[in-house]
Design an enzyme around this catalytic site. Structure first.
Site, PDB file in Angstrom:
ATOM      1  CG  HIS A 184      -0.387   0.194   2.531  1.00 21.85           C
ATOM      2  ND1 HIS A 184      -0.130  -0.847   3.389  1.00 21.85           N
ATOM      3  CD2 HIS A 184       0.001   1.314   3.188  1.00 21.85           C
ATOM      4  CE1 HIS A 184       0.365  -0.374   4.517  1.00 21.85           C
ATOM      5  NE2 HIS A 184       0.461   0.942   4.411  1.00 21.85           N
ATOM      6  CG  ASP A 215       0.089  -4.259   2.773  1.00 20.36           C
ATOM      7  OD1 ASP A 215       0.284  -3.623   1.716  1.00 20.36           O
ATOM      8  OD2 ASP A 215      -0.063  -3.715   3.895  1.00 20.36           O
ATOM      9  CB  SER A 294       3.146   1.610   6.151  1.00 18.18           C
ATOM     10  OG  SER A 294       1.978   1.859   6.906  1.00 18.18           O
TER      11      SER A 294
END
Length: 442
Positions: A184, A215, A294
């Protein structure tokens, strides 16, 4: 004896008893004294008759006082060897030297006290020096030592897209420039990214491959001699193990936060509306993780990466920016490593499946009730192990099944070819089966 003249206590009689005349001598010039009541000249022999030990104690005595000397007093003679009186110069030099020494000593002591105690009126602040605690010595196995070792392998990633710039973190996994991050982070980009290293230098990178469902994405930096991170084993973790989360939360590069592993195999479903649905059997941690973390590494106390920071939970209303509340989740590194190797090797990742479909989320009626199989593929792994449509899976490798998400997430954590134990119920009978998982045909 009463009428006899006495001079010095001796009896001056002739041998026959007749008194003899005193010896002849010069005429008396001093004062005269009467002896025994008779006047006569004073004795010329001595004046200390009273102290004469041979004097007849019963004889009268004559005490003659010497006359005062006449003429000038004799000049005193000085002994050259006798210690002389100190001169004025000596009397002044000695106190001056003592004063100088005292001043020097006082100044030195005053400086020492001022340095040690400051200018606070001689008051010493704080306790005496002591050896610092072990953690403050920054040993290689301390948190500070681990952070220092891992930081050179962590990067900040920026990706331009139509909606603006996406920013996240990543970590170097090879000396020739491969970097792991979240899908993402790069999903909406144009295939190119900018990477900033720990030392502040930057380089461009290209996207090698992505796996939206797990992911995980891999990018490549055109630079050699990089410092790759060390891999750990996410299957060897325990709840309570210390961990560090490293990345660039809210654009604050090279940020390190500490915490523990709060839970393991925390199954969850995530994804944006209209995007892919992601399933995690994640590592839960209370280390502070925010937007920008992230794709960054979650490392253990030895500095080995054991997870990829991916998502957080936060108590915010729809449309508000989420922040850390101590609930962060990371993709287990064993899963992320396998997917990374697939992407580098083939450009895409394999997805692990059990060969069965489950009912929709929320169909479980109570905890431990299990997950019902809505359909079983005839040639799939589940059918090969004897499972049938309608069977209820109760446990997978001893892990209780409560929701359909549990079964999907746990299966995807394993690599294709892994053998898992499935406990299931058929009617009122409980049975066990060994299922060899496979890769999705896609």
């Amino acid at each position: 004896m009463g009428g006899t003249d006495v001079t010095d206590g001796w009896d001056w009689r002739a041998p026959g008893g007749t008194p003899a005349s005193p010896p002849a001598g010069p005429p008396q010039t001093g004062p005269t004294t009467s002896y025994g009541g008779h006047g006569g000249p004073a004795s010329p022999w001595w004046s200390d008759a009273l102290a004469d030990p041979w004097r007849d104690p019963y004889a009268p005595a004559a005490v003659i006082l010497p006359s005062a000397p006449t003429g000038a007093a004799p000049e005193p003679v000085t002994d050259p060897d006798a210690p002389g009186r100190p001169k004025l110069r000596q009397l002044l030099v000695v106190p001056l030297i003592v004063a100088l020494l005292a001043g020097t000593l006082g100044g030195a002591l005053g400086y020492a006290f001022a340095v040690r105690g400051g200018a606070g009126g001689g008051v010493t602040l704080g306790a005496g020096p002591a050896e610092g605690p072990a953690l403050a010595q920054r040993r290689p196995d301390s948190l500070a030592g681990v952070a220092e070792r891992v930081l050179p392998s962590v990067v900040t990633i920026r990706v331009a897209s139509l909606g603006g710039t996406s920013e996240g973190s990543g970590f170097i996994v090879s000396t020739d420039g491969y970097v792991v991050t979240n899908d993402h982070v790069v999903a909406d980009g144009t295939g190119r990214a900018s990477v900033t290293f720990n030392d502040g230098s930057s380089a461009t990178a290209t996207v090698v491959g992505q796996d939206p469902e797990s992911d995980i994405a891999v990018i490549k930096v055109d630079r050699k001699g990089l410092r790759p991170i060390e891999f750990g084993d996410s299957e060897a973790l325990a709840v309570g193990d210390p961990v560090l989360a490293i990345g660039s939360p809210l654009s604050l590069a090279n940020t390190v936060t500490a915490g523990i592993i709060s839970a393991l195999d925390r199954t969850m479903q995530a994804g944006e509306p209209g995007g892919p649905v992601r399933y995690y059997a994640a590592i839960q941690t209370d280390a502070a993780v925010n937007h920008g973390n992230s794709g960054g590494p979650l490392v253990d106390a030895a500095g080995r990466v054991i997870g990829v920071n991916s998502t957080i939970k936060s108590l915010v209303a729809e449309g508000q920016e989420a922040g850390n509340i101590g609930l962060a989740f990371a993709i287990p590194i064993n899963q992320a490593k396998r997917i990374t190797q697939d992407i580098i090797g083939t450009g895409k990742a394999r997805r692990t499946v059990i060969g069965a479909q489950v009912a929709g989320t929320g169909t479980a009626t109570r905890a431990g009730a299990g997950v019902r199989l809505a359909a079983v593929e005839p040639a799939g792994p589940a059918a090969g192990a004897g499972l049938k449509t309608g069977d209820v899976v109760l446990k997978l490798n001893g892990r209780p099944m409560n929701e359909p998400t549990d079964l999907i997430a746990l299966v995807r954590k394993f690599a294709p070819g892994a053998v898992v134990t499935v406990e299931y119920r058929r009617g009122t009978t409980r049975q066990n089966a060994s299922v060899t998982l496979a890769a999705d045909a896609k």
